[in-house]
Design a protein around this motif. Sequence first.
Motif, PDB file in Angstrom:
ATOM      1  N   GLU A 161       0.833  -1.209   0.000  1.00  0.00           N
ATOM      2  CA  GLU A 161       0.000   0.000   0.000  1.00  0.00           C
ATOM      3  C   GLU A 161       0.865   1.255   0.000  1.00  0.00           C
ATOM      4  O   GLU A 161       0.590   2.221  -0.709  1.00  0.00           O
ATOM      5  N   GLU A 162       1.946   1.220   0.773  1.00  0.00           N
ATOM      6  CA  GLU A 162       2.754   2.429   0.958  1.00  0.00           C
ATOM      7  C   GLU A 162       3.712   2.688  -0.207  1.00  0.00           C
ATOM      8  O   GLU A 162       3.889   3.832  -0.636  1.00  0.00           O
ATOM      9  N   PHE A 163       4.355   1.640  -0.693  1.00  0.00           N
ATOM     10  CA  PHE A 163       5.470   1.810  -1.624  1.00  0.00           C
ATOM     11  C   PHE A 163       5.216   1.212  -3.009  1.00  0.00           C
ATOM     12  O   PHE A 163       6.124   1.183  -3.835  1.00  0.00           O
ATOM     13  N   GLY A 164       4.005   0.757  -3.257  1.00  0.00           N
ATOM     14  CA  GLY A 164       3.760   0.056  -4.504  1.00  0.00           C
ATOM     15  C   GLY A 164       4.596  -1.207  -4.559  1.00  0.00           C
ATOM     16  O   GLY A 164       4.808  -1.870  -3.537  1.00  0.00           O
ATOM     17  N   SER A 165       5.104  -1.534  -5.747  1.00  0.00           N
ATOM     18  CA  SER A 165       5.935  -2.742  -5.868  1.00  0.00           C
ATOM     19  C   SER A 165       7.425  -2.421  -5.835  1.00  0.00           C
ATOM     20  O   SER A 165       8.266  -3.302  -6.034  1.00  0.00           O
ATOM     21  N   TRP A 166       7.758  -1.141  -5.555  1.00  0.00           N
ATOM     22  CA  TRP A 166       9.168  -0.748  -5.516  1.00  0.00           C
ATOM     23  C   TRP A 166       9.785  -1.123  -4.172  1.00  0.00           C
ATOM     24  O   TRP A 166      10.199  -0.260  -3.397  1.00  0.00           O
ATOM     25  N   VAL A 167       9.812  -2.410  -3.871  1.00  0.00           N
ATOM     26  CA  VAL A 167      10.382  -2.887  -2.611  1.00  0.00           C
ATOM     27  C   VAL A 167      11.246  -4.126  -2.837  1.00  0.00           C
ATOM     28  O   VAL A 167      10.958  -4.952  -3.701  1.00  0.00           O
ATOM     29  N   TYR A 168      12.296  -4.215  -2.042  1.00  0.00           N
ATOM     30  CA  TYR A 168      13.096  -5.438  -1.952  1.00  0.00           C
ATOM     31  C   TYR A 168      12.597  -6.233  -0.754  1.00  0.00           C
ATOM     32  O   TYR A 168      12.207  -5.642   0.269  1.00  0.00           O
ATOM     33  N   LEU A 169      12.654  -7.550  -0.884  1.00  0.00           N
ATOM     34  CA  LEU A 169      12.112  -8.420   0.158  1.00  0.00           C
ATOM     35  C   LEU A 169      13.172  -9.372   0.712  1.00  0.00           C
ATOM     36  O   LEU A 169      14.074  -9.807  -0.007  1.00  0.00           O
ATOM     37  N   GLY A 170      13.031  -9.682   1.976  1.00  0.00           N
ATOM     38  CA  GLY A 170      13.864 -10.696   2.614  1.00  0.00           C
ATOM     39  C   GLY A 170      13.078 -11.326   3.745  1.00  0.00           C
ATOM     40  O   GLY A 170      12.023 -10.804   4.141  1.00  0.00           O
TER      41      GLY A 170
END
Length: 379
Positions: A161-170
């Motif tokens: 919701e906050e960052f769209g899909s512009w995130v890295y995940l771990g």
Amino acid sequence: MLNAQLKSDIVAYSKTIGIDKIGFAAADPFKSLKERLRRQQDLGYQSGFEESDIEKRTEPELLLNGATTIISIAIAYPSRMKESPRSKRGERRGLFCRASWGVDYHHVLREKLSLLDAYIKSKVPEVSTSSMVDTGELSDRAVAERAGIGFSGKNTMTITEEFGSWVYLGEMITDLYLEPDEPVEEGCGDCNICVDACPTGALIEGGQLNASKCIAFLTQTKGFLPDQYRSKLGNRLYGCDTCQLVCPKNKGKDFHHHPELEPDPEMVKPKLIPLLTMSNREFKEKFGNAAGSWRGKKPIQRNAILALAHYKDETAIETLIELMQKDPRPVIRGTSAWALGKIGGDKAYHALYMEQMREKDKDAANEIAKGLSMLQNKV
């Protein structure tokens, strides 16, 4: 009650070390994912870069005895570049996707997970953990979805919701019980923009990707790029952002929380012609800290040649002729020959005509023949 307080403490601590979002999931088997992965395998949709053992990808207990909880983390990265250099005649530029901007995100997330691990163990010394980023067995996106980080979009990305899909995940698997968060129920609805916009039709249907057709995958291969995809590459050197750029959920999303993830414009939009004659040492010095360097310079150089063909850059002809004649790698010689045919001109034709009698490698010779054929068809 103690675990509720611990969870609250972990969330609070995560914010102090630059984790933008954190969620908690039960370490139960990922049964629906297992079915999807088997279907992908049967259809030949996998890239070959992922863990081949589906059981390990879907059974956290196989990765950590007594696995109870999986902690999922997300870090936001920029979608826009300040002072982006312009590509112009004689100085055409390529492009690295946003997931290769700044320092390799694997290192950034591993550092965050290491700090988080140390914090948890300072609270519960006897706890067991196992952390991974991208190259681990578990599916980062499946974990993130279960942990309430975001939902899986039709472009197969985790959309927050906050960052769209512009995130890295771990994620971190642990034998410590922490109350699971609720998965995000929101989805893409009737929106099909990303599926329609995919340059190669790699998004087969909502949430399913044929990785072998995805430009992000194709830019990382080391052999000759299949003919049908060469014109689709454009000026991409590594990765592809199309399905994220067109997503309405990403509209207006651009975050610069982490200085180490900021792009160096000259690195992520490099001039193409200088790339072609770069030594291994020069390549490592310029690109070695970026995620897009992991396959070495050959795929990047091959893609740079295809980008010059895309631009029909006549100023590259001399360099491409030299590569075709002298480079020790058949993929680079052959791709240069194909690009010369695409760019055209008498000089390119003469060089191809002469080289066809000298080239010993069958595949490279085939590319020379393609280049000559393209030029003959233009006459």
